[in-house]
Design an enzyme around this catalytic site. Structure first.
Site, PDB file in Angstrom:
ATOM      1  N   HIS A   1       0.821  -1.219   0.000  1.00 34.02           N
ATOM      2  CA  HIS A   1       0.000   0.000   0.000  1.00 34.02           C
ATOM      3  C   HIS A   1       0.853   1.267   0.000  1.00 34.02           C
ATOM      4  O   HIS A   1       2.028   1.259   0.311  1.00 34.02           O
ATOM      5  CB  HIS A   1      -1.025   0.003   1.133  1.00 34.02           C
ATOM      6  CG  HIS A   1      -0.465   0.000   2.526  1.00 34.02           C
ATOM      7  ND1 HIS A   1      -1.256   0.119   3.633  1.00 34.02           N
ATOM      8  CD2 HIS A   1       0.792  -0.127   3.000  1.00 34.02           C
ATOM      9  CE1 HIS A   1      -0.530   0.079   4.718  1.00 34.02           C
ATOM     10  NE2 HIS A   1       0.720  -0.065   4.369  1.00 34.02           N
ATOM     11  N   GLU A   2       0.224   2.361  -0.407  1.00 33.29           N
ATOM     12  CA  GLU A   2       0.865   3.669  -0.594  1.00 33.29           C
ATOM     13  C   GLU A   2       1.992   3.618  -1.631  1.00 33.29           C
ATOM     14  O   GLU A   2       2.987   4.330  -1.523  1.00 33.29           O
ATOM     15  CB  GLU A   2       1.404   4.215   0.746  1.00 33.29           C
ATOM     16  CG  GLU A   2       0.380   4.292   1.847  1.00 33.29           C
ATOM     17  CD  GLU A   2      -0.900   4.992   1.444  1.00 33.29           C
ATOM     18  OE1 GLU A   2      -0.861   5.859   0.557  1.00 33.29           O
ATOM     19  OE2 GLU A   2      -1.954   4.656   1.993  1.00 33.29           O
ATOM     20  N   GLY A   3       1.810   2.804  -2.644  1.00 39.29           N
ATOM     21  CA  GLY A   3       2.813   2.677  -3.697  1.00 39.29           C
ATOM     22  C   GLY A   3       3.674   1.464  -3.461  1.00 39.29           C
ATOM     23  O   GLY A   3       4.417   1.412  -2.479  1.00 39.29           O
TER      24      GLY A   3
END
Length: 600
Positions: free
Chosen positions: A442-444
């Site tokens: 998550h978040e890239g």
């Protein structure tokens, strides 16, 4: 056999980083932090660590075993989450690092990050509701107008409402240029939003009466691609006539997750009845630029969470190894001799030392990154602010990626130390291992962070950020020399830094020739190369501070000796890997680039 109670993080490690390695009290000399001192830092840290250990940690296993329920179109969370939510709000978690003007404590981010790590180590899912809310409220604080701040931000910072980031769509995961959710402006000034979002953490629950979704959507007639995406505040219930009314936001489904089980991940549907009101945040078509504030904050937060999860497992493994009897020393001849604790076996110490090097190196990296965020925003000199911002931009993808990737390895080692017990749900390492895996996604994802680091961050401004990093590393090498650290350690780091510079120039030249694929082919390996060097820098800084502590007779000496041993481990056994990684990046080895889909 029950191991000792998990301390989550070592308090001495936190104090060592703040006051001996980073000298965080120097921030109090800046006007913005002038009301603070070490006493106020310690007070907040003590409050968080006590709450984490005494209240929050006991809720972890029950929450992990009984995820939220999706019934009747709504989400019901575990009662334990409801019990701890309001006390965490009252602890000041939502606004610790926010300005006094919006009700915050105006603490440095580096202090708030370390304090928050205790809470994340105790129960990451419960903390997630507040972390998301803080980030969403900060977006409205920064980019919203007075009306939006009054309507939404104030209630979110007060913990009366929560917030989310609603970016991802079924057809547009990390590719935000492909967002299809739409927004049509009305004569009343709001927009009618329509579309679907997926993997929305905390997108529904029964903790508060309202949830504000910071949502990406395209205004009717917007340009194609990422330049046509705008940001909206879309509440679950909208204020109308002095009350809250349904805002045509529905839960379409719940994803059943491997870890982070206490924080629901949902599919949301906006505007199926044509009555979903959204309120523009910032300028039209600037949604992704605005959202990057929350995403970059979240990346540092993910790094902190990854360190916290690895730390909890490391300390659990250490406690277990100290009390679990098994076998006898090598060379022992008497089969009737008492068994020894497994920490007496060299291979167990190998696994524990690698965990220590990853956990404490990662904690130092995240803390250093947070310190640069403080300086980028509040340093007295404009040049210093600019330099700190460059370093912050450069370190953010590394601070997200290293703790997530190496933290997973560390968690696996914690499970291994427990042996067969680790492979059972009766012991906690398997749960933390499940939790940790999300941090690299998550978040890239890790791949995206590598592309960002090499494709944007290190080449921006003709390599200004990498030059600034080199300056910081050379200052640390000089400090280590003055402190009496083994000279070879600094020499190795200096050589690795030079090699990193050479590789970066070669890859950047390929990009300048227009061969972007060649430049970025080994961006994941480049990320690992930079991570190894940056964490070696952190360990050399800790080695210098440890030598300084021993020289002044600070206690306990064993603490400092442990730091020096872990620094030796990283600089002697991990840093040499940069030569292999550099050769791989330089070579342009193309096996996976050449591989065709049909060949698999």
């Amino acid at each position: 056999m029950t191991p000792p109670q998990n301390p989550l993080l070592n308090d001495r490690d936190v104090e060592f980083l703040l006051y001996e390695v980073l000298d965080a009290t120097r921030l109090c000399e800046l006007p913005y932090f002038a009301d603070h001192a070490r006493d106020t830092f310690d007070l907040y840290l003590q409050s968080c660590r006590r709450f984490a250990r005494e209240v929050l940690f006991p809720t972890y296993r029950p929450v992990d075993e009984a995820p939220p329920r999706f019934e009747g179109g709504a989400i019901t969370v575990h009662p334990a989450v409801r019990r701890v939510f309001r006390p965490m709000v009252e602890l000041g978690v939502l606004t610790a690092a926010r300005p006094a003007a919006v009700g915050g404590q105006q603490l440095p981010l580096v202090v708030a990050t370390l304090a928050g790590a205790y809470l994340q180590a105790a129960n990451l899912s419960a903390c997630g509701y507040l972390s998301l809310t803080a980030g969403a409220a900060h977006l409205i604080e920064t980019f919203g107008d007075d009306a939006l701040r009054s309507a939404f931000m104030t209630r979110m910072y007060a913990g009366e409402w929560t917030g989310t980031m609603a970016l991802t769509e079924p057809q547009a995961g990390s590719s935000l240029a492909d967002v299809q959710a739409s927004a049509v402006k009305t004569d009343a000034g709001h927009y009618l939003v329509r579309g679907s979002k997926i993997f929305i953490s905390g997108g529904d629950h029964d903790l508060t009466e309202n949830i504000v979704h910071l949502t990406l959507a395209r205004i009717e007639g917007a340009p194609r691609g990422i330049k046509g995406v705008s940001l909206f505040a879309v509440p679950k219930r909208r204020p109308e006539g002095g009350q809250l009314v349904p805002n045509d936001v529905e839960v379409a489904g719940m994803i059943h997750k491997l870890g982070w089980r206490g924080l629901p991940s949902l599919s949301l549907s906006f505007g199926e009845k044509g009555d979903c009101h959204g309120y523009l945040v910032g300028s039209p078509h600037q949604g992704v630029a605005c959202m990057f504030q929350m995403m970059n904050e979240a990346r540092i937060l993910v790094g902190a969470n990854a360190v916290a999860t690895a730390s909890a497992a490391y300390h659990e493994a250490l406690g277990y190894a100290l009390v679990r009897p098994q076998g006898r020393p090598l060379g022992a001849r008497d089969p009737g001799a008492p068994q020894v604790p497994i920490i007496e076996h060299a291979d167990v110490r190998r696994m524990l030392l690698r965990q220590k090097a990853i956990v404490e190196g990662g904690l130092a990296l995240v803390s250093t990154t947070a310190l640069y965020a403080d300086l980028a925003a509040h340093a007295a000199d404009a040049a210093e602010r600019e330099r700190a911002q460059r370093l912050l931009d450069l370190l953010t993808p590394i601070a997200k990626t290293f703790p997530a990737e190496k933290g997973f390895e560390s968690n696996a080692l914690a499970l291994q130390v427990h042996g067969g017990y680790g492979y059972s749900s009766e012991y906690l390492p398997e749960a933390w291992l499940r939790d940790q895996k999300l941090n690299s996604i998550h978040e890239g994802t890790t791949g995206i962070q590598g592309l960002d680091l090499l494709g944007r961050k290190v080449v921006a401004g003709n390599g200004a950020a990498l030059i600034a990093l080199g300056g910081e590393i050379r200052l640390t090498i000089a400090r280590a020399q003055r402190a009496g650290v083994e000279p070879a350690w600094g020499e190795r780091l200096g050589a690795a830094l030079a090699l990193l510079g050479e590789v970066t120039v070669q890859l950047a030249e390929a990009g300048m020739r227009g061969d972007t694929e060649r430049m970025l082919r080994h961006s994941a390996d480049y990320m690992e190369l930079v991570s190894v060097v940056v964490v070696a820098w952190q360990w050399l800084a800790m080695a210098a501070a440890a030598r300084e502590g021993l020289a002044r007779g600070a206690a306990p000496a064993d603490f400092y000796e442990g730091k020096l041993c872990a620094a030796q481990y990283w600089l002697s056994t991990e840093l040499p890997r940069v030569e292999v990684l550099a050769a791989l990046c330089r070579s342009g080895e193309d096996s996976y680039a050449r591989m065709q889909p049909g060949w698999f």
